[in-house]
Scaffold this motif. Structure first.
Motif, PDB file in Angstrom:
ATOM      1  N   SER A 142     -23.863 -11.865 -83.117  1.00  0.00           N
ATOM      2  CA  SER A 142     -24.071 -13.155 -82.459  1.00  0.00           C
ATOM      3  C   SER A 142     -25.206 -13.891 -83.160  1.00  0.00           C
ATOM      4  CB  SER A 142     -24.389 -12.958 -80.980  1.00  0.00           C
ATOM      5  OG  SER A 142     -25.517 -12.132 -80.825  1.00  0.00           O
TER       6      SER A 142
ATOM      7  N   LYS B 130     -17.224  -5.356 -86.235  1.00  0.00           N
ATOM      8  CA  LYS B 130     -18.275  -5.563 -85.258  1.00  0.00           C
ATOM      9  C   LYS B 130     -18.722  -7.016 -85.339  1.00  0.00           C
ATOM     10  CE  LYS B 130     -20.470  -4.429 -89.161  1.00  0.00           C
ATOM     11  NZ  LYS B 130     -21.621  -5.254 -89.166  1.00  0.00           N
TER      12      LYS B 130
ATOM     13  N   ARG C 173     -27.062   0.985 -85.518  1.00  0.00           N
ATOM     14  CA  ARG C 173     -25.676   1.011 -85.036  1.00  0.00           C
ATOM     15  C   ARG C 173     -24.967  -0.329 -85.219  1.00  0.00           C
ATOM     16  NH1 ARG C 173     -28.600   3.981 -81.220  1.00  0.00           N
ATOM     17  NH2 ARG C 173     -28.235   6.211 -81.476  1.00  0.00           N
ATOM     18  N   ALA C 174     -25.706  -1.373 -85.624  1.00  0.00           N
ATOM     19  CA  ALA C 174     -25.029  -2.631 -85.937  1.00  0.00           C
ATOM     20  C   ALA C 174     -24.099  -2.470 -87.135  1.00  0.00           C
ATOM     21  CB  ALA C 174     -26.056  -3.739 -86.192  1.00  0.00           C
ATOM     22  N   ARG C 175     -24.198  -1.336 -87.834  1.00  0.00           N
ATOM     23  CA  ARG C 175     -23.212  -1.045 -88.886  1.00  0.00           C
ATOM     24  C   ARG C 175     -21.805  -0.956 -88.307  1.00  0.00           C
ATOM     25  NH1 ARG C 175     -23.841   4.144 -90.390  1.00  0.00           N
ATOM     26  NH2 ARG C 175     -25.218   4.448 -88.616  1.00  0.00           N
ATOM     27  N   PHE C 176     -21.694  -0.504 -87.044  1.00  0.00           N
ATOM     28  CA  PHE C 176     -20.353  -0.301 -86.487  1.00  0.00           C
ATOM     29  C   PHE C 176     -20.195  -0.808 -85.048  1.00  0.00           C
ATOM     30  CE2 PHE C 176     -22.795   3.649 -85.949  1.00  0.00           C
ATOM     31  CZ  PHE C 176     -22.712   3.832 -84.587  1.00  0.00           C
ATOM     32  N   ALA C 177     -21.266  -1.227 -84.405  1.00  0.00           N
ATOM     33  CA  ALA C 177     -21.176  -1.598 -82.995  1.00  0.00           C
ATOM     34  C   ALA C 177     -21.584  -3.058 -82.793  1.00  0.00           C
ATOM     35  CB  ALA C 177     -22.066  -0.685 -82.153  1.00  0.00           C
ATOM     36  N   SER C 178     -21.158  -3.609 -81.671  1.00  0.00           N
ATOM     37  CA  SER C 178     -21.437  -5.003 -81.327  1.00  0.00           C
ATOM     38  C   SER C 178     -22.237  -5.056 -80.038  1.00  0.00           C
ATOM     39  CB  SER C 178     -20.127  -5.760 -81.113  1.00  0.00           C
ATOM     40  OG  SER C 178     -19.249  -5.575 -82.201  1.00  0.00           O
ATOM     41  N   GLY C 179     -22.788  -6.205 -79.760  1.00  0.00           N
ATOM     42  CA  GLY C 179     -23.442  -6.414 -78.478  1.00  0.00           C
ATOM     43  C   GLY C 179     -22.448  -6.347 -77.334  1.00  0.00           C
TER      44      GLY C 179
ATOM     45  N   ARG D 128     -24.539  -8.686 -93.499  1.00  0.00           N
ATOM     46  CA  ARG D 128     -23.340  -8.047 -92.948  1.00  0.00           C
ATOM     47  C   ARG D 128     -23.634  -7.274 -91.668  1.00  0.00           C
ATOM     48  NH1 ARG D 128     -18.796  -4.989 -96.586  1.00  0.00           N
ATOM     49  NH2 ARG D 128     -17.555  -4.085 -94.906  1.00  0.00           N
ATOM     50  N   HIS D 129     -24.806  -6.626 -91.588  1.00  0.00           N
ATOM     51  CA  HIS D 129     -25.068  -5.733 -90.456  1.00  0.00           C
ATOM     52  C   HIS D 129     -26.298  -6.173 -89.672  1.00  0.00           C
ATOM     53  CE1 HIS D 129     -22.091  -3.328 -92.373  1.00  0.00           C
ATOM     54  NE2 HIS D 129     -22.864  -2.949 -93.365  1.00  0.00           N
ATOM     55  N   ALA D 130     -26.063  -6.764 -88.502  1.00  0.00           N
ATOM     56  CA  ALA D 130     -27.158  -7.127 -87.589  1.00  0.00           C
ATOM     57  C   ALA D 130     -26.547  -7.355 -86.224  1.00  0.00           C
ATOM     58  CB  ALA D 130     -27.880  -8.385 -88.082  1.00  0.00           C
ATOM     59  N   GLY D 131     -27.295  -7.031 -85.176  1.00  0.00           N
ATOM     60  CA  GLY D 131     -26.780  -7.230 -83.824  1.00  0.00           C
ATOM     61  C   GLY D 131     -26.748  -8.699 -83.438  1.00  0.00           C
ATOM     62  N   SER D 132     -27.892  -9.366 -83.606  1.00  0.00           N
ATOM     63  CA  SER D 132     -27.966 -10.788 -83.298  1.00  0.00           C
ATOM     64  C   SER D 132     -28.939 -11.425 -84.276  1.00  0.00           C
ATOM     65  CB  SER D 132     -28.421 -11.013 -81.848  1.00  0.00           C
ATOM     66  OG  SER D 132     -28.207 -12.357 -81.462  1.00  0.00           O
TER      67      SER D 132
ATOM     68  N   LEU E 141     -27.724  -5.068 -77.285  1.00  0.00           N
ATOM     69  CA  LEU E 141     -27.323  -5.093 -78.693  1.00  0.00           C
ATOM     70  C   LEU E 141     -27.453  -3.703 -79.300  1.00  0.00           C
ATOM     71  CD1 LEU E 141     -29.271  -8.354 -79.571  1.00  0.00           C
ATOM     72  CD2 LEU E 141     -26.777  -8.126 -79.548  1.00  0.00           C
TER      73      LEU E 141
END
Lengths: 427, 427
Positions: free
Chosen positions: B391, B388, A374-380, A343-347, A369
């Protein structure tokens, strides 16, 4: 580097400590930064000139405020052909991937007869910070500038410090390829302030993006709201989930590709094969010894590295979500089965033949990223960071009659009679 | 209220002064707020308890930390039927509009054979601030909570101060309709800190949204990066572009629907008809005299109101873009012709029968919108604020061979040999 075993009794607190370890410097720069922002806001060019002389030993008036587009193109023309082709291929792939991010407008009349919609527009001007020194990466210029251009930003102003007058030609070449409109020889919090407030020389922008040191990050945070910003960035990190069928040398190289960035970088291996984990540890040590960036990688690996043994790979996934890593490699034969549960990862980098570095440079998705969980709530970074949405509503007399009375009731209940009145007079 | 004429010689500086007037309080609360955040971070519940006793005169242990879902539903059941129906209609229309905002995932294999994509996920937990006192609006509960639920947030925790123990039943009823999961009787910076850091009693969230006073806004700003936040909000504002064919009473009511919010609110009329402008001015005065919220509206209109005469309505549009207003009404027979030329506005209300208040309550689009010229770079609250994007990239041996060498060249040029190595070992 620490070794953890998810089956051991003391795993939970040890893993929590890893998750909550703060690798970001707690430098208290906020007072210094607010003083710099205030100076630039009040004194404009004069303050920018003074700080640049002091911090970068560059005399803007004598040595130049700007680097011309001609100079950027000259730097591009001087690149060795292989490198130029590589930059151009990267730019083309980044452009293609980001073009698909352009959002669609909406315009629809609903059953009540009310027309509703949303329209996207690019911001007028964006500013891009490019650090001087060892973190001055042409790939970052491409990754930050191209989404702005794809969004349709009219004016893209880059700022980069040129300490002692020194300019990085690779950065200029990348600026030429990415069609950056202005390049200013300033850095630090003063550059962020100049972009946000504007000065006599530098027109203000609407959004500021790009990586920087603690002063730059704090300046962006303090100016958030005056301008839009991309995000608060922290040290880089990678989590690799790998079974024993991988080549330990490949996985060790992947872990080191993060570790070489900075002593605060973090590399974590999650595996279900204890012997494989040990083989990777041995390989990491062997490769570090041969690496030009070995000192940095050694420091990062020793301080922040981890090899975590899990009873089965599926058991790694809740740990991945806790870590919410910037980069996640799933080095297995069937990575999609695992990816479906993340569920939570940037890329995410799928399979044995997708080293994270391919995403840093050439694949197409953005390498800016969310870090530090912060991949819990933010995107690249994306085209959306350079656009904004305007919603719209159109009522006819008939459709206002359908919904108007309910709105009047709510306005009156909230004690806002002028709201109620503005609807009631039309009913 | 000031009167400006776009054709007069001194218009430009006068309009610039209007654009740059800072209506946001410059209260220096940042030191107080950081002390509160630190206390809550270090002492958790105990700090929250102390601040709530001190600022809200509410004893959490004796009077209760939470308001139960049963109490919220009881408040809903006690609503008068007309009001309940109005809230439920609003909720339904907000839900329908926001459902369309859910973004599509991407998954595509390109000509080089590289699989690229992006997958959207909701954040796990969101926090919603609801002010106490006169700004405790049930419509705001719906507008903030429903997008979170539509996004798929697992846990939605609302915080709201109950000064002296006093609870607003309308707010509870709205929480019941919006399916808020938890309601905590805390407010101020301490509530934002409790949501962001978590305490023994209150689990942490990933995103914090909702309006609040200067302390709440500063707490959100300081915690941005620890959690996601919606935006930095300022005083409300409306710009009305109207020709002389409008009823002055209607337009006056629209201007007052903003002015009644707060003395810092701003209402601006742009018209090409001087006599109409004067008729609106007369109507504003007449309506204020009859308004229960007249004192607030009077203060706002006197301090921040403006009537600007333009030679033709098209000439209003560059002024609109300079103001980048939260709300824009285009009260003409053919509003689309004007709307096509507007770039910066939070939400636009098209035609003579679309008063802004219909958007505050019932139309469907969000009423949480960028203020203070932030529509230049920011959008209204949406489902995206609670989601979020991850990628992903998948290379095969063949596709890595296509792009890998270029990435190796770039990594080497950037002085990152481990990056290069992680690709080269696989080629």
């Amino acid at each position: 580097m620490i070794r953890l075993d998810a089956s051991s009794a003391d795993f939970a607190p040890a893993f929590s400590a890893l998750v909550n370890a703060r690798r970001e410097a707690d430098e208290d720069v906020s007072r210094d930064v607010s003083a710099i922002l205030r100076s630039v806001r009040e004194q404009g060019d004069a303050a920018v000139r003074d700080y640049t002389q002091r911090f970068d030993r560059h005399d803007l008036d004598a040595g130049g405020w700007r680097i011309s587009r001609e100079d950027c193109h000259a730097a591009l023309d001087r690149l060795e052909p292989e490198l130029r082709k590589a930059l151009e291929l990267a730019a083309e792939r980044i452009r293609t991937y980001h073009a698909e991010q352009r959002p669609a407008d909406r315009d629809h009349t609903d059953a009540a007869g009310i027309r509703l919609g949303a329209r996207w527009n690019a911001v007028e001007a964006a500013g891009l910070y490019v650090p001087g020194g060892r973190a001055a990466y042409p790939s970052s210029v491409l990754m930050n500038a191209i989404p702005a251009k794809v969004a349709g930003v009219d004016r893209l102003a880059m700022v980069t410090p040129t300490p002692g007058g020194l300019i990085n030609p690779l950065v200029l070449a990348a600026a030429a390829i990415a069609e950056v409109d202005e390049v200013w020889r300033i850095g630090g919090a003063q550059a962020i302030a100049a972009l946000a407030y504007g000065t006599d020389t530098i027109a203000p922008v609407d959004v500021v993006v790009g990586p920087g040191n603690a002063w730059v990050a704090e300046a962006k945070r303090q100016l958030y709201g005056v301008v839009g910003i991309d995000m608060v960035a922290g040290p880089s990190e990678i989590v690799v989930v790998a079974d024993g069928a991988n080549d330990p040398a490949w996985i060790a190289a992947d872990l080191l590709s993060q570790a070489e960035h900075d002593p605060t970088s973090q590399s974590i291996l999650l595996t279900d094969d204890a012997a494989f984990g040990e083989a990777v540890a041995v390989e990491v040590d062997a490769q570090i010894a041969r690496l030009q960036t070995g000192d940095t990688a050694r420091a990062a690996w020793d301080a922040n590295g981890a090899i975590i043994l899990v009873p089965m790979l599926e058991a790694a996934l809740p740990l991945v979500d806790r870590l919410a890593p910037e980069h996640l490699e799933l080095a297995t034969a069937d990575p999609d089965a695992l990816f479906a549960k993340v569920r939570h990862a940037g890329s995410v980098f799928l399979g044995r033949h997708t080293p994270e570095a391919v995403g840093d440079y050439i694949a197409g998705p953005n390498h800016v990223l969310p870090t530090g969980r912060r991949a819990r709530f933010a995107s690249g970074l994306s085209v959306l960071d350079f656009m904004k949405r305007t919603s719209f509503i159109a009522c006819s007399p008939a459709s206002l009659a359908v919904v108007g009375p309910a709105a009047v009731a709510l306005a009156e209940a909230e004690g806002l009679p002028a709201h109620a009145q503005s609807i009631a007079v039309r009913l």
